[in-house]
Write a protein that holds these residues in place. Structure first.
Motif, PDB file in Angstrom:
ATOM      1  N   THR A 818      79.019  76.122 -74.881  1.00 57.47           N
ATOM      2  CA  THR A 818      79.417  75.650 -76.225  1.00 57.47           C
ATOM      3  C   THR A 818      80.187  76.726 -76.980  1.00 57.47           C
ATOM      4  N   ARG A 819      79.837  77.992 -76.772  1.00 65.56           N
ATOM      5  CA  ARG A 819      80.589  79.065 -77.433  1.00 65.56           C
ATOM      6  C   ARG A 819      82.017  79.144 -76.895  1.00 65.56           C
ATOM      7  N   GLN A 820      82.177  78.933 -75.562  1.00 69.21           N
ATOM      8  CA  GLN A 820      83.521  78.907 -74.993  1.00 69.21           C
ATOM      9  C   GLN A 820      84.350  77.787 -75.616  1.00 69.21           C
ATOM     10  N   ILE A 821      83.729  76.632 -75.781  1.00 67.19           N
ATOM     11  CA  ILE A 821      84.440  75.495 -76.379  1.00 67.19           C
ATOM     12  C   ILE A 821      84.854  75.825 -77.813  1.00 67.19           C
ATOM     13  N   THR A 822      83.929  76.413 -78.571  1.00 67.61           N
ATOM     14  CA  THR A 822      84.224  76.757 -79.963  1.00 67.61           C
ATOM     15  C   THR A 822      85.372  77.747 -80.054  1.00 67.61           C
ATOM     16  N   ASP A 823      85.386  78.750 -79.158  1.00 69.64           N
ATOM     17  CA  ASP A 823      86.472  79.735 -79.166  1.00 69.64           C
ATOM     18  C   ASP A 823      87.820  79.087 -78.850  1.00 69.64           C
ATOM     19  N   LEU A 824      87.816  78.112 -77.941  1.00 68.35           N
ATOM     20  CA  LEU A 824      89.067  77.473 -77.530  1.00 68.35           C
ATOM     21  C   LEU A 824      89.625  76.521 -78.585  1.00 68.35           C
ATOM     22  N   THR A 825      88.771  76.044 -79.495  1.00 70.36           N
ATOM     23  CA  THR A 825      89.206  75.023 -80.456  1.00 70.36           C
ATOM     24  C   THR A 825      89.325  75.549 -81.882  1.00 70.36           C
ATOM     25  N   ARG A 826      89.396  76.850 -82.048  1.00 69.19           N
ATOM     26  CA  ARG A 826      89.495  77.388 -83.413  1.00 69.19           C
ATOM     27  C   ARG A 826      90.739  76.886 -84.136  1.00 69.19           C
ATOM     28  N   ASP A 827      91.843  76.717 -83.387  1.00 70.48           N
ATOM     29  CA  ASP A 827      93.100  76.299 -84.017  1.00 70.48           C
ATOM     30  C   ASP A 827      93.440  74.836 -83.737  1.00 70.48           C
ATOM     31  N   HIS A 828      92.469  74.043 -83.268  1.00 72.83           N
ATOM     32  CA  HIS A 828      92.731  72.648 -82.928  1.00 72.83           C
ATOM     33  C   HIS A 828      91.659  71.754 -83.542  1.00 72.83           C
ATOM     34  N   GLN A 829      92.035  70.508 -83.737  1.00 72.28           N
ATOM     35  CA  GLN A 829      91.111  69.542 -84.328  1.00 72.28           C
ATOM     36  C   GLN A 829      90.880  68.387 -83.348  1.00 72.28           C
ATOM     37  N   TYR A 830      89.772  68.425 -82.613  1.00 68.34           N
ATOM     38  CA  TYR A 830      89.367  67.322 -81.744  1.00 68.34           C
ATOM     39  C   TYR A 830      87.994  66.875 -82.234  1.00 68.34           C
ATOM     40  N   LEU A 831      87.971  65.845 -83.104  1.00 70.97           N
ATOM     41  CA  LEU A 831      86.725  65.489 -83.780  1.00 70.97           C
ATOM     42  C   LEU A 831      85.618  65.160 -82.800  1.00 70.97           C
ATOM     43  N   ASP A 832      85.912  64.273 -81.830  1.00 79.56           N
ATOM     44  CA  ASP A 832      84.869  63.875 -80.878  1.00 79.56           C
ATOM     45  C   ASP A 832      84.308  65.084 -80.149  1.00 79.56           C
ATOM     46  N   ASN A 833      85.204  65.928 -79.652  1.00 75.65           N
ATOM     47  CA  ASN A 833      84.749  67.095 -78.900  1.00 75.65           C
ATOM     48  C   ASN A 833      83.926  68.028 -79.774  1.00 75.65           C
ATOM     49  N   THR A 834      84.349  68.206 -81.023  1.00 76.43           N
ATOM     50  CA  THR A 834      83.598  69.069 -81.941  1.00 76.43           C
ATOM     51  C   THR A 834      82.192  68.527 -82.177  1.00 76.43           C
ATOM     52  N   ILE A 835      82.090  67.204 -82.390  1.00 77.41           N
ATOM     53  CA  ILE A 835      80.778  66.585 -82.640  1.00 77.41           C
ATOM     54  C   ILE A 835      79.883  66.732 -81.424  1.00 77.41           C
ATOM     55  N   HIS A 836      80.418  66.407 -80.244  1.00 77.51           N
ATOM     56  CA  HIS A 836      79.610  66.486 -79.022  1.00 77.51           C
ATOM     57  C   HIS A 836      79.149  67.908 -78.752  1.00 77.51           C
ATOM     58  N   THR A 837      80.019  68.886 -79.042  1.00 83.26           N
ATOM     59  CA  THR A 837      79.645  70.285 -78.839  1.00 83.26           C
ATOM     60  C   THR A 837      78.507  70.683 -79.768  1.00 83.26           C
ATOM     61  N   MET A 838      78.595  70.263 -81.026  1.00 81.23           N
ATOM     62  CA  MET A 838      77.525  70.582 -81.985  1.00 81.23           C
ATOM     63  C   MET A 838      76.204  69.949 -81.564  1.00 81.23           C
ATOM     64  N   PHE A 839      76.249  68.702 -81.096  1.00 78.78           N
ATOM     65  CA  PHE A 839      75.028  68.029 -80.677  1.00 78.78           C
ATOM     66  C   PHE A 839      74.429  68.675 -79.427  1.00 78.78           C
ATOM     67  N   LEU A 840      75.289  69.068 -78.493  1.00 79.74           N
ATOM     68  CA  LEU A 840      74.792  69.726 -77.283  1.00 79.74           C
ATOM     69  C   LEU A 840      74.168  71.072 -77.638  1.00 79.74           C
ATOM     70  N   GLU A 841      74.817  71.794 -78.534  1.00 77.08           N
ATOM     71  CA  GLU A 841      74.275  73.082 -78.972  1.00 77.08           C
ATOM     72  C   GLU A 841      72.923  72.883 -79.665  1.00 77.08           C
ATOM     73  N   ALA A 842      72.799  71.819 -80.448  1.00 78.58           N
ATOM     74  CA  ALA A 842      71.531  71.527 -81.119  1.00 78.58           C
ATOM     75  C   ALA A 842      70.426  71.273 -80.106  1.00 78.58           C
ATOM     76  N   GLN A 843      70.727  70.504 -79.053  1.00 78.54           N
ATOM     77  CA  GLN A 843      69.713  70.233 -78.026  1.00 78.54           C
ATOM     78  C   GLN A 843      69.276  71.522 -77.341  1.00 78.54           C
ATOM     79  N   ALA A 844      70.242  72.411 -77.065  1.00 79.67           N
ATOM     80  CA  ALA A 844      69.894  73.688 -76.434  1.00 79.67           C
ATOM     81  C   ALA A 844      69.029  74.534 -77.370  1.00 79.67           C
ATOM     82  N   LEU A 845      69.355  74.534 -78.647  1.00 79.80           N
ATOM     83  CA  LEU A 845      68.572  75.316 -79.615  1.00 79.80           C
ATOM     84  C   LEU A 845      67.160  74.755 -79.771  1.00 79.80           C
TER      85      LEU A 845
END
Length: 948
Positions: A818-845
């Protein structure tokens, strides 16, 4: 000398800028000889001997020694020895061939800087100084032209480089006049420029000539002050600057941005000329603020790149069809942005709103409306001193000095100038055109012609009279070839000069049209040109007389741009630059009956690939009207309608897409199986977005059957991807298993990355996933993606890797993904991908026992999901499932009611309903169905309450 050294010397360039050398060879006299020949051409031996060895007892002998040294050092240095000619490239000669910003990189320093010229003739020393100034002036001229097209910050930086360029002579009055408006107000450069300019004023009391005027703007101080005062008010607002063409609206807007830039405000200049829709303006804004990145999905998203307290100039809004809707949308989405609008019409602000005093509208928006007229003119009785103070006269004099350097206001011409500018009503473009007449006739004749032209005009006011009086005369002053060139250029939206040359318009005619002020460079930072919009009436007047010429020009223009467009990737940035010309070419080909259907699909891919679906839908709606009007062939009609419905669904206009697809399927164009297949797929996507998943799957099966029958492997792969996704969401795993072998065979075809990603996701959604196998396949696919540069696919596979790691109990590795994804999308807006990444990170936490952090991620994900405005948004349900076990400990009844509502949702994903079944508690209470948005808002509040 070794062969390697000799070869390197032979390849060397004669370096004369910033010093003097040829590779490692630095003997001065032989190299000075080469420098002279490189810039002056073949030169007799005696001439060189006189210049370089004027005091030698045997200058011819000294020359022979120098030539021998050159031959010995570099075999290619001399092409001939009488006259002496060189075959070596020279940096100074090359510099004179360069244009634009490239010249600065090629100018390391002044010509022959620091070279000892002792022993050469005075004539040679004078030649060196002349060349030094010539080369520096060339660099200055190119940089200055580039600066005048640039946005304020870059323009100021370039102006500073021009002013301080090493080797340049002291600036002349004309250069000071051009540099001053480019400097930032209050800067050190502005102070120095004004001090320089004062030195050119006539010190003699009572002198007849006018001091050099170095004011930034002429006659717009009141309007500029009003805009600056409006811009300092808190919050957002809109200012509308209107007036006839060529009156100075863009100049005023750019000067406002320059003043605000100097005050530290974030400013943006958007060329809005020709834009038909608000969505097109959004994409142009994104191209200015975030070049190379995907366009934002809406105006709210655009706010992320505009900076603090931003001011945005939308320059030239005359073609926009939905301005009131745009103003409402930007006011709602970006309430803190200040918008400056320019255009020939009044731009949709309430009637009666005009003048330099800001007004607050009912919505609370700070509004200002300015209607520009001509520049202030002197009264008939004015004497020379008062005439020269007039802004209208000052503008005419400034433009006249481009032609006659010594032109000035004097008692002998003051009355003429005063009357001339009054007849032209102070119209800036009219004054500029009239000044260009001085190339062919004296001021007295210019005045008489304006009188005669103006006498035939009636009821033309607000500055238009002045332009109408000179436009026809300026046309008449053009040579026949220049008139033809202007008409041919009228078929362009705008153009790169190289394209005009490629279409047979000579460079001399282009330069003449620029000299006569018919063309302008309208985009900051670009060399593209266009006919002044205010002068397009000339084309309408004279075009019918040259109908055959215009028809030929349109045909050549269409052939050139359609061939060019068809050979490019639809997402090539150059296509966006030429979109206006491409659309004109498509319309021309449609009317001529020569358009190929494939180009319409290519255009659809352009808008789709650059996330410009809203603009694309509007464009294709107009094209479909034209297709119907010209009764285009069936394949062209089908391509236009299919592209329109596809882009409509991509733009979120689901009802429009559904209506178009349904009507198409009931019409004769659907008899073609290829057309029917495409439309079935489009309608399937629409139904899926509408939450009607079973209907979508049925439509996709039908489209896939046609693709199988027609052996269209690429579409088979695409439709199978969609079908597998739909069946998995429905939980139809038996059919999924039956289709997997076919999918594996189709991986080499079509969008194999997309199909490969889908297969990973399908395996993750299976009742008993083989996580080890998924990890292995995901890593293989990721290595393939690395070579393609496909960011979106990389993000998807990293997401699936994280899910697989979580499945086998490795939550820390999930967080790495998830950190790799966040680093790759700092300058891009992919709403679905951002939401899914946050939810996956939440499950891991949650799995790591970090509940507070997990709650924050779920809360953030649900907030972003609300931006998607989907009535059956699965992402909100996913957020509920992830935090349900946690929140049930505190709000059991509320969470259980939401879980039961999910279980009863027939269109919810099977995996979500399976997880919901495991979480639900039996309840005899009647289920109270809540709006999904209300559920999301409540979940956000509950998570926030637990956090605090």
């Amino acid at each position: 000398m070794t062969n390697a050294v000799a070869t390197a010397e032979e390849r060397a360039v004669l370096q004369t800028l910033g010093g003097l050398r040829l590779g490692t060879f630095r003997r001065v006299k032989p190299l000075l000889l080469l420098a002279f020949v490189a810039l002056e051409g073949p030169t007799p031996r005696r001439r060189l001997a006189e210049l370089l060895w004027p005091g030698a007892q045997q200058p011819d002998s000294s020359l022979r020694v120098a030539l021998h040294a050159l031959r010995d050092r570099n075999a290619g240095a001399l092409r001939s020895e009488d006259p002496v000619d060189s075959g070596l490239p020279c940096d100074a000669a090359r510099l004179l061939t360069l244009s634009g910003p490239d010249v600065l990189a090629a100018y390391p320093g002044p010509f022959l800087h620091g070279v000892d010229l002792q022993g050469t003739s005075a004539e040679f020393e004078e030649w060196v100084l002349t060349q030094r100034e010539r080369l520096a002036r060339h660099v200055q001229a190119e940089l200055l032209t580039d600066a005048e097209r640039a946005e304020p910050a870059r323009a100021a930086a370039l102006a500073e480089q021009v002013f301080r360029l090493p080797g340049a002579p002291p600036p002349e009055p004309e250069m000071l006049r051009r540099l001053l408006p480019l400097s930032l107000p209050g800067s050190a450069l502005e102070t120095e420029l004004r001090a320089e300019a004062q030195g050119f004023e006539d010190p003699e009391e009572g002198a007849a000539t006018t001091p050099i005027r170095t004011r930034r703007m002429l006659g717009r101080a009141v309007e500029l002050d009003a805009l600056l005062a409006w811009a300092t008010l808190p919050g957002g607002g809109v200012a509308a600057v209107s007036g006839p063409g060529g009156i100075g609206k863009s100049t005023l807007g750019r000067e406002l941005l320059r003043e605000l830039q100097a005050l530290g405000r974030d400013v943006t200049h958007v060329d809005a000329e020709g834009a038909l829709y608000g969505s097109e303006l959004l994409s142009r804004l994104a191209a200015v603020r975030a070049p190379g990145h995907a366009a934002p999905t809406g105006w709210a998203a655009a706010g992320r790149v505009l900076g603090e307290r931003p001011v945005v100039l939308l320059d030239g809004l005359d073609a926009l069809e939905d301005l009131p809707e745009l103003l409402h949308e930007v006011g709602r989405s970006l309430p803190d942005v200040r918008w400056v609008l320019t255009g020939r019409r009044r731009l949709g602000l309430p009637r009666g709103l005009a003048g330099p005093t800001p007004t607050t509208l009912e919505s609370g928006t700070a509004a200002l409306a300015l209607r520009l007229g001509g520049l202030e003119c002197p009264p008939p009785e004015a004497e020379a001193p008062e005439v020269q103070e007039s802004p209208a006269v000052a503008l005419f004099v400034r433009e006249a000095r481009r032609i006659q350097r010594g032109f000035a206001v004097a008692p002998a011409n003051a009355a003429l100038l005063s009357g001339l500018v009054r007849r032209l009503e102070g119209h800036p473009l009219a004054l500029t055109l009239a000044a260009s007449w001085l190339r062919v006739e004296p001021l007295e004749d210019v005045y008489v012609r304006i009188l005669q032209s103006g006498a035939t005009l009636h009821d033309v006011g607000s500055g238009k009279r002045g332009l109408a009086a000179v436009a026809e005369r300026s046309w008449a002053l053009l040579q026949a070839s220049e008139q033809r060139a202007l008409l041919r250029l009228s078929v362009f939206a705008d153009f790169d000069p190289a394209d005009a040359l490629a279409l047979g318009i000579p460079e001399a005619d282009l330069n003449a049209l620029l000299d006569h002020s018919f063309l302008e460079a309208h985009r900051p930072g670009s060399e593209r040109l266009r006919i002044y919009p205010a002068l397009e009436s000339l084309v309408h007047t004279h075009g019918p007389v040259h109908a055959a010429l215009l028809e030929e020009a349109r045909g050549e223009h269409a052939r050139h741009y359609l061939e060019w467009f068809g050979s490019r990737s639809p997402t090539d940035p150059a296509v966006a630059e030429e979109s206006g010309n491409v659309l004109r070419a498509i319309r021309t080909a449609l009317q001529a009956g020569t358009l190929e259907a494939g180009l319409l699909y290519h255009l659809m891919s352009h808008y789709d690939g650059l996330a410009l679906a809203v603009t694309g839908t509007d464009v294709f709606q107009r094209l479909c009207d034209l297709i119907e009007d010209v009764q285009a062939p069936p394949e062209v009609q089908a391509a236009g309608q299919i592209a329109c419905m596809w882009l409509a669904q991509r733009a979120g206009r689901l009802l429009d897409a559904q209506t178009l697809a349904t009507r198409f399927l009931s019409g004769p164009l659907a008899d073609d199986r290829g057309n029917r297949m495409r439309v079935l797929n489009t309608l399937a996507v629409v139904r899926s977005e509408q939450g009607q998943l079973r209907i979508a799957v049925s439509l996709t099966r039908e489209a896939l059957a046609i693709a199988r029958d027609t052996k269209d492997l690429n579409r088979q792969a695409g439709y199978l991807t969609n079908l597998l996704g739909g069946l998995t969401r429905l939980g139809e795993f038996e059919e999924v298993l039956e289709l997997l072998p076919e999918a594996q065979k189709l991986l080499p075809h079509g969008s194999s990355l997309t199909l490969g990603e889908t297969l990973l996701w399908v395996q993750l959604e299976m009742p008993s996933p083989n996580y080890e196998n998924i990890l292995s396949e995901a890593n293989v696919l990721l290595s393939r993606i690395q070579n393609t540069g496909n960011l979106f696919s990389k993000l998807q596979v990293l997401l699936y890797l994280g899910m697989a790691h979580l499945g086998i109990g490795q939550p820390r590795k999930t967080l790495i993904c998830t950190r790799q994804i966040t680093d790759l999308t700092r300058d891009h807006q992919y709403l679905d991908n951002t939401i899914h990444t946050m939810f996956l990170e939440a499950q891991a936490l949650y799995a790591l026992g970090r509940t507070p952090q997990a709650r924050s991620r779920v809360q953030a994900g649900i907030k972003i999901a609300l931006e998607q405005r989907n009535n059956n948004n699965m992402n909100i349900w996913k957020g509920l499932i992830i935090c349900a076990e946690d929140l049930s400990n505190y709000f059991p009844d509320t969470i259980n009611s939401y879980i039961l509502q999910l279980c009863s949702n027939n269109e919810a994903d099977a995996s979500l309903k399976t997880r919901a079944d495991k979480l639900k508690r039996d309840s005899h209470d009647k289920i109270e169905f809540n709006d999904l948005k209300d559920i999301a808002m409540h979940l956000i509040k509950l998570l926030q309450d637990l956090k605090t």
